[in-house]
Write a protein that holds these residues in place. Structure first.
Motif, PDB file in Angstrom:
ATOM      1  N   VAL A  15      -9.707   0.374  11.556  1.00 19.56           N
ATOM      2  CA  VAL A  15     -11.065   0.717  11.978  1.00 19.56           C
ATOM      3  C   VAL A  15     -11.602  -0.333  12.949  1.00 19.56           C
ATOM      4  N   ASN A  16     -11.411  -1.606  12.605  1.00 24.10           N
ATOM      5  CA  ASN A  16     -11.923  -2.694  13.443  1.00 24.10           C
ATOM      6  C   ASN A  16     -11.279  -2.705  14.825  1.00 24.10           C
ATOM      7  N   GLU A  17      -9.991  -2.409  14.867  1.00 20.42           N
ATOM      8  CA  GLU A  17      -9.289  -2.434  16.151  1.00 20.42           C
ATOM      9  C   GLU A  17      -9.814  -1.379  17.113  1.00 20.42           C
ATOM     10  N   ARG A  18     -10.370  -0.310  16.571  1.00 22.22           N
ATOM     11  CA  ARG A  18     -10.974   0.711  17.438  1.00 22.22           C
ATOM     12  C   ARG A  18     -12.225   0.167  18.132  1.00 22.22           C
ATOM     13  N   HIS A  19     -12.794  -0.901  17.575  1.00 19.75           N
ATOM     14  CA  HIS A  19     -13.993  -1.510  18.155  1.00 19.75           C
ATOM     15  C   HIS A  19     -13.682  -2.838  18.842  1.00 19.75           C
ATOM     16  N   GLY A  20     -12.399  -3.110  19.055  1.00 22.06           N
ATOM     17  CA  GLY A  20     -12.016  -4.310  19.786  1.00 22.06           C
ATOM     18  C   GLY A  20     -11.818  -5.549  18.947  1.00 22.06           C
ATOM     19  N   ASP A  21     -11.948  -5.429  17.616  1.00 20.24           N
ATOM     20  CA  ASP A  21     -11.759  -6.582  16.735  1.00 20.24           C
ATOM     21  C   ASP A  21     -10.339  -6.568  16.159  1.00 20.24           C
ATOM     22  N   ASP A  22      -9.888  -7.739  15.719  1.00 22.96           N
ATOM     23  CA  ASP A  22      -8.504  -7.822  15.254  1.00 22.96           C
ATOM     24  C   ASP A  22      -8.399  -8.504  13.890  1.00 22.96           C
ATOM     25  N   HIS A  23      -9.177  -8.002  12.926  1.00 23.10           N
ATOM     26  CA  HIS A  23      -9.050  -8.521  11.562  1.00 23.10           C
ATOM     27  C   HIS A  23      -9.188  -7.355  10.591  1.00 23.10           C
ATOM     28  N   GLY A  24      -8.688  -7.567   9.372  1.00 22.60           N
ATOM     29  CA  GLY A  24      -8.751  -6.514   8.369  1.00 22.60           C
ATOM     30  C   GLY A  24      -9.389  -6.986   7.081  1.00 22.60           C
ATOM     31  N   VAL A  25     -10.351  -7.889   7.195  1.00 18.96           N
ATOM     32  CA  VAL A  25     -10.995  -8.469   6.015  1.00 18.96           C
ATOM     33  C   VAL A  25     -12.343  -7.802   5.774  1.00 18.96           C
ATOM     34  N   ASN A  26     -12.555  -7.365   4.545  1.00 15.02           N
ATOM     35  CA  ASN A  26     -13.839  -6.793   4.159  1.00 15.02           C
ATOM     36  C   ASN A  26     -14.921  -7.865   4.301  1.00 15.02           C
ATOM     37  N   LEU A  27     -15.976  -7.566   5.061  1.00 13.51           N
ATOM     38  CA  LEU A  27     -16.984  -8.582   5.354  1.00 13.51           C
ATOM     39  C   LEU A  27     -17.794  -8.973   4.125  1.00 13.51           C
ATOM     40  N   GLY A  28     -17.913  -8.077   3.167  1.00 11.84           N
ATOM     41  CA  GLY A  28     -18.591  -8.425   1.914  1.00 11.84           C
ATOM     42  C   GLY A  28     -17.819  -9.498   1.161  1.00 11.84           C
ATOM     43  N   LYS A  29     -16.488  -9.367   1.143  1.00 15.49           N
ATOM     44  CA  LYS A  29     -15.647 -10.366   0.481  1.00 15.49           C
ATOM     45  C   LYS A  29     -15.663 -11.677   1.253  1.00 15.49           C
ATOM     46  N   TRP A  48     -12.613 -22.703  12.927  1.00 16.79           N
ATOM     47  CA  TRP A  48     -12.767 -22.177  14.293  1.00 16.79           C
ATOM     48  C   TRP A  48     -11.534 -22.487  15.133  1.00 16.79           C
ATOM     49  N   LYS A  49     -11.008 -23.696  14.987  1.00 17.14           N
ATOM     50  CA  LYS A  49      -9.867 -24.139  15.803  1.00 17.14           C
ATOM     51  C   LYS A  49      -8.616 -23.291  15.573  1.00 17.14           C
ATOM     52  N   THR A  50      -8.523 -22.607  14.432  1.00 15.90           N
ATOM     53  CA  THR A  50      -7.328 -21.792  14.159  1.00 15.90           C
ATOM     54  C   THR A  50      -7.199 -20.631  15.139  1.00 15.90           C
ATOM     55  N   GLY A  51      -8.326 -20.179  15.703  1.00 19.73           N
ATOM     56  CA  GLY A  51      -8.299 -19.026  16.602  1.00 19.73           C
ATOM     57  C   GLY A  51      -8.223 -17.696  15.874  1.00 19.73           C
ATOM     58  N   ASP A  52      -8.087 -17.726  14.566  1.00 18.85           N
ATOM     59  CA  ASP A  52      -7.995 -16.508  13.756  1.00 18.85           C
ATOM     60  C   ASP A  52      -9.385 -15.889  13.616  1.00 18.85           C
ATOM     61  N   THR A  53      -9.494 -14.580  13.836  1.00 23.05           N
ATOM     62  CA  THR A  53     -10.809 -13.935  13.834  1.00 23.05           C
ATOM     63  C   THR A  53     -11.505 -14.029  12.487  1.00 23.05           C
ATOM     64  N   ALA A  54     -10.805 -13.725  11.400  1.00 20.77           N
ATOM     65  CA  ALA A  54     -11.441 -13.808  10.078  1.00 20.77           C
ATOM     66  C   ALA A  54     -11.878 -15.232   9.778  1.00 20.77           C
ATOM     67  N   PRO A  83     -15.601  -8.906  19.779  1.00 23.72           N
ATOM     68  CA  PRO A  83     -17.018  -8.526  19.684  1.00 23.72           C
ATOM     69  C   PRO A  83     -17.743  -9.066  18.455  1.00 23.72           C
ATOM     70  N   LYS A  84     -17.119  -8.956  17.272  1.00 20.80           N
ATOM     71  CA  LYS A  84     -17.797  -9.392  16.050  1.00 20.80           C
ATOM     72  C   LYS A  84     -17.998 -10.903  16.046  1.00 20.80           C
ATOM     73  N   VAL A  85     -17.014 -11.647  16.528  1.00 19.04           N
ATOM     74  CA  VAL A  85     -17.140 -13.103  16.578  1.00 19.04           C
ATOM     75  C   VAL A  85     -18.266 -13.499  17.536  1.00 19.04           C
ATOM     76  N   GLN A  86     -18.293 -12.873  18.696  1.00 19.37           N
ATOM     77  CA  GLN A  86     -19.362 -13.187  19.652  1.00 19.37           C
ATOM     78  C   GLN A  86     -20.728 -12.822  19.083  1.00 19.37           C
ATOM     79  N   ASP A  87     -20.824 -11.671  18.462  1.00 15.24           N
ATOM     80  CA  ASP A  87     -22.086 -11.206  17.896  1.00 15.24           C
ATOM     81  C   ASP A  87     -22.610 -12.192  16.847  1.00 15.24           C
ATOM     82  N   TRP A  88     -21.740 -12.601  15.927  1.00 10.47           N
ATOM     83  CA  TRP A  88     -22.163 -13.526  14.883  1.00 10.47           C
ATOM     84  C   TRP A  88     -22.480 -14.899  15.460  1.00 10.47           C
TER      85      TRP A  88
END
Length: 213
Positions: A15-29, A48-54, A83-88
């Motif tokens: 679902v996230n990849e359809r919006h340009g994001d590349d993570h699969g972590v539930n944001l509530g968790k 942040w330095k890891t570069g990993d989106t989650a 997108p989600k990283v920039q937004d937050w």
């Protein structure tokens, strides 16, 4: 990082990849982990330095927004391509930082449209909260001239600014609606039942309707 990896859900990632994001972590968790960790500025920097989106999203939840220098935030924004990283980053950190206005001015006309979209997001914040810092007519001129052909993320940010000018400032409302009608940006954007269309004329009309008399 291992804990974040264990939360990866292929369906969420799809679902996230359809919006340009590349993570699969539930944001509530993810927020639950952040609540447990509380504020940890240095851990946030390491994540942040890891570069990993989650990991970066978690970093933005546990950092101290006022603890970043201007140049540090500028570098982070230019690294934040998802997108989600920039937004937050913009909403949870930059808006609460003393350098927000300086950064808005730096990013607003940046040649990189992703960076510029962050400048427009901060400008939209000022439309409602600090309109005295803006020339609204000049903003409308710029939107009228450039929004139609702007890249997607920048176009979305400019459209949000257009709508907010129309919503917040009655004296500019007719022109904002007219620009939206003429440019037809996001006119056919699919909107779920019960949600407001991002098409500026509809968005403006609906939010004005909700305002107290």
């Amino acid at each position: 990082m291992a804990e974040l990896a264990a939360l990866e859900d292929p369906k969420i990632r799809e679902v996230n990849e359809r919006h340009g994001d590349d993570h699969g972590v539930n944001l509530g968790k993810l927020r639950a982990i952040a609540k447990r960790l509380k504020t940890q500025q240095e851990l946030a920097r390491e994540l942040w330095k890891t570069g990993d989106t989650a990991a970066r999203l978690l970093a933005l939840l546990i950092c101290r927004p006022k603890g970043f220098e201007r140049d540090e935030l500028d570098i982070m924004l230019r690294e934040a391509r998802k997108p989600k990283v920039q937004d937050w980053l913009v909403n949870y950190v930059v808006k609460k930082n003393a350098h927000a206005e300086e950064l808005r001015l730096i990013w607003f006309r940046d040649p990189d449209p992703v960076v510029a979209s962050a400048g427009w997001a901060l400008t939209t914040e000022n439309v409602g909260k600090k309109p005295e810092s803006l020339d609204l007519e000049e903003l409308l001129d710029l939107i009228e001239k450039e929004m139609k052909t702007a890249p997607d993320r920048l176009q979305w940010a400019m459209n949000a600014c257009l709508a907010n000018i129309g919503i917040e400032h009655a004296g500019h409302r007719a022109r904002a609606v007219a620009i939206g009608e003429r440019l037809e940006v996001l006119k056919d954007y699919p909107t779920a039942p019960g949600c407001t269309s991002p098409f500026a004329p509809i968005w403006i009309a609906e939010m004005v309707r909700r305002q107290p008399a």
